[in-house]
Design a protein around this motif. Structure first.
Motif, PDB file in Angstrom:
ATOM      1  N   VAL A 114      -0.237  11.964   1.819  1.00 52.96           N
ATOM      2  CA  VAL A 114      -1.408  11.732   2.669  1.00 52.96           C
ATOM      3  C   VAL A 114      -1.810  13.071   3.277  1.00 52.96           C
ATOM      4  N   LEU A 173      -3.244   1.045  -3.975  1.00 57.29           N
ATOM      5  CA  LEU A 173      -4.623   1.310  -3.603  1.00 57.29           C
ATOM      6  C   LEU A 173      -4.671   2.457  -2.617  1.00 57.29           C
ATOM      7  N   LEU A 209      -9.916  -1.281  -0.480  1.00 55.34           N
ATOM      8  CA  LEU A 209      -8.777  -1.411   0.427  1.00 55.34           C
ATOM      9  C   LEU A 209      -9.250  -2.113   1.695  1.00 55.34           C
ATOM     10  N   ILE A 230      -5.920   3.009   7.891  1.00 53.39           N
ATOM     11  CA  ILE A 230      -5.212   2.571   6.692  1.00 53.39           C
ATOM     12  C   ILE A 230      -5.545   3.515   5.553  1.00 53.39           C
ATOM     13  N   ARG A 231      -4.522   3.942   4.840  1.00 55.80           N
ATOM     14  CA  ARG A 231      -4.745   4.960   3.821  1.00 55.80           C
ATOM     15  C   ARG A 231      -4.234   4.525   2.447  1.00 55.80           C
ATOM     16  N   VAL A 232      -3.048   3.957   2.382  1.00 55.69           N
ATOM     17  CA  VAL A 232      -2.431   3.609   1.106  1.00 55.69           C
ATOM     18  C   VAL A 232      -1.843   2.208   1.207  1.00 55.69           C
ATOM     19  N   ALA A 233      -1.934   1.431   0.154  1.00 64.74           N
ATOM     20  CA  ALA A 233      -1.292   0.122   0.122  1.00 64.74           C
ATOM     21  C   ALA A 233      -0.644  -0.107  -1.232  1.00 64.74           C
ATOM     22  N   PHE A 251       0.196   1.662   4.492  1.00 63.35           N
ATOM     23  CA  PHE A 251       0.571   2.902   5.164  1.00 63.35           C
ATOM     24  C   PHE A 251      -0.649   3.503   5.848  1.00 63.35           C
ATOM     25  N   ASP A 252      -0.445   4.132   7.003  1.00 68.34           N
ATOM     26  CA  ASP A 252      -1.562   4.788   7.695  1.00 68.34           C
ATOM     27  C   ASP A 252      -1.663   6.247   7.257  1.00 68.34           C
ATOM     28  N   ASN A 253      -2.538   6.990   7.903  1.00 74.03           N
ATOM     29  CA  ASN A 253      -2.765   8.358   7.453  1.00 74.03           C
ATOM     30  C   ASN A 253      -1.648   9.323   7.844  1.00 74.03           C
ATOM     31  N   THR A 254      -0.642   8.842   8.574  1.00 71.48           N
ATOM     32  CA  THR A 254       0.540   9.675   8.801  1.00 71.48           C
ATOM     33  C   THR A 254       1.621   9.366   7.773  1.00 71.48           C
ATOM     34  N   GLY A 255       1.358   8.420   6.883  1.00 72.56           N
ATOM     35  CA  GLY A 255       2.331   8.081   5.866  1.00 72.56           C
ATOM     36  C   GLY A 255       3.330   7.025   6.305  1.00 72.56           C
TER      37      GLY A 255
END
Lengths: 253, 253
Positions: free
Chosen positions: A78, A250, B98, B189-192, B225-229
DNA sequence: TAGTGGTCTAGACCACTTT
DNA sequence: AAGTGGTCTAGACCACTAC
């Protein structure tokens, strides 16, 4: 190593090949991915900034950015402006690739098997015609297969192909995956639109999957396009839900 | 227009804004996407080459390449070296974004409804602990909701959140989607990672979804996952299969 | 103020495909 | 030979974050 220090295992990148056909950004991203998946760069770790990495490796910043972006798109890293680049916490999983079930099963170290249940020309129904971009009633190749792994049935696969693939033999389908057969004929698969759902088993599906005749099945409908943008496959498949599921990663844009 | 001519509706790009915050590549790609989805650039059409487009618009080639790449990644265009760039044949569908189910339903012009079935602190089981990256037995927020659209039940949603979200109120959950609530608290929210499958309905799910108690349901397990991972949500949901399915577009690298 | 990623430029050379 | 996309460079300026 101090808590606020940044990671970059320089020695992993000592042997970059500037003459071969493999792009530099790909060499960097694949080595970086290995380092993350192996834990050499731990979850949550912060990477050095892009310019420093570029200088260390003797590459330009755009090349490094592209390498990092590949892993951001895969959900492994990220990035935050003003902050830096970090490894995502939590075990990383592989993502759904554009492969066929046959290759998925091969890769998982099991022995895939195929039984061809039907293989003939049929007139295109409305759904099939819309999917393949042919006229309703035009002849298309219809293939129905039972797929198993280590002798256990996993899926019933129904595919429709344009008529030019009429010379594919039943024997080819029994020894290789459909996509392997198509690739060998020069078809390059590029884009696929998929729709995943669930329903009760219909007709002989319960018998073919060795489950309750009214039990749940996972379904997938797919239209695949080659590198010319033409639809070359329409498929409607059902899977035994205790033997198969779909995994995706995603990434928010 | 002659069959071998190339498309590029220059007038669509007359009003590019070089001063605002919207990137130039994004302005180009979104206008191009509209032109394709509306049919102004028809399926199968060939685009002008990158350098010519760049000159016409007064932009650099990398900027144009990036705009085009966005649409290649969305499955709307295909590129071949030595040949050119073409629009994919066949109707283009939206891809899985997402977003949450609540927003999906909102966007489809229906009225989503939520009933909160459970909302309390629970000790993390092994699965939840692994997903959220907390210790087994640590307290986490447990939320169970029934989601409906126009009064018809669509899904039963089970979510686990880190304890810091314990102050979310039941009322917030009843009037907004979970992701909307989290975003309002500054979570990006960044990754799922998602896993989609099928099974029979369990326990009260049949009643809650208004289907046969042993009927099939579509399931989705997700770690976000958020933008801090950091993992901030673990969810396990089941959907009424006649009311919901997942659509994806895959692009070969 | 210093450091980070995000965007953009103006070229260059190459590999591949078609004519 | 001509045309296309694929890769790479060496900068530049900006927006955002932390101190």
């Amino acid at each position: 190593m101090a808590a606020d220090e940044t990671y970059f295992p320089e020695d992993l990148f000592a042997d970059l090949d500037r003459t071969g056909p493999v792009p530099l950004y790909y060499q960097v991203s694949s080595r970086l991915e290995s380092a993350i998946r192996s834990g050499a760069i731990p979850a949550g770790a912060r990477l050095e900034n892009e310019i420093a990495i570029a200088q260390r490796l003797g590459l330009s910043r755009p090349t490094i950015r592209r390498a990092i972006q590949e892993l951001v798109d895969k959900g492994l890293l990220v990035r935050r402006r003003g902050i830096g680049t970090q490894v995502v916490q939590g075990q990383v999983t592989r993502q759904v690739e554009l492969t066929s079930l046959y290759e998925d099963l091969q890769n998982s170290a099991h022995t895939p098997g195929t039984r061809v249940l039907a293989h003939r020309l049929v007139p295109a129904t409305e759904d099939v015609a819309r999917g393949l971009g042919v006229a309703v009633g035009a002849e298309v190749v219809y293939i129905r297969r039972q797929r198993s792994t280590d002798g256990i049935p996993v899926a019933v696969l129904e595919n429709y192909l344009p008529r030019e693939f009429a010379d594919i033999t039943t024997e080819q389908l029994e020894t290789r995956g459909l996509y392997q057969v198509l690739r060998a004929r020069g078809v390059t698969i590029r884009v696929a639109q998929q729709k995943i759902g669930a329903r009760r088993a219909h007709g002989d599906e319960g018998d073919l999957l060795d489950i309750d005749g009214a039990g749940p099945v996972l379904t997938m409908e797919r239209i695949a396009f080659d590198n010319t943008g033409r639809a070359f496959e329409y498929g409607h498949h059902c899977y035994r839900p205790d033997m198969y599921s779909f995994e995706t990663t995603l990434v928010a844009k």
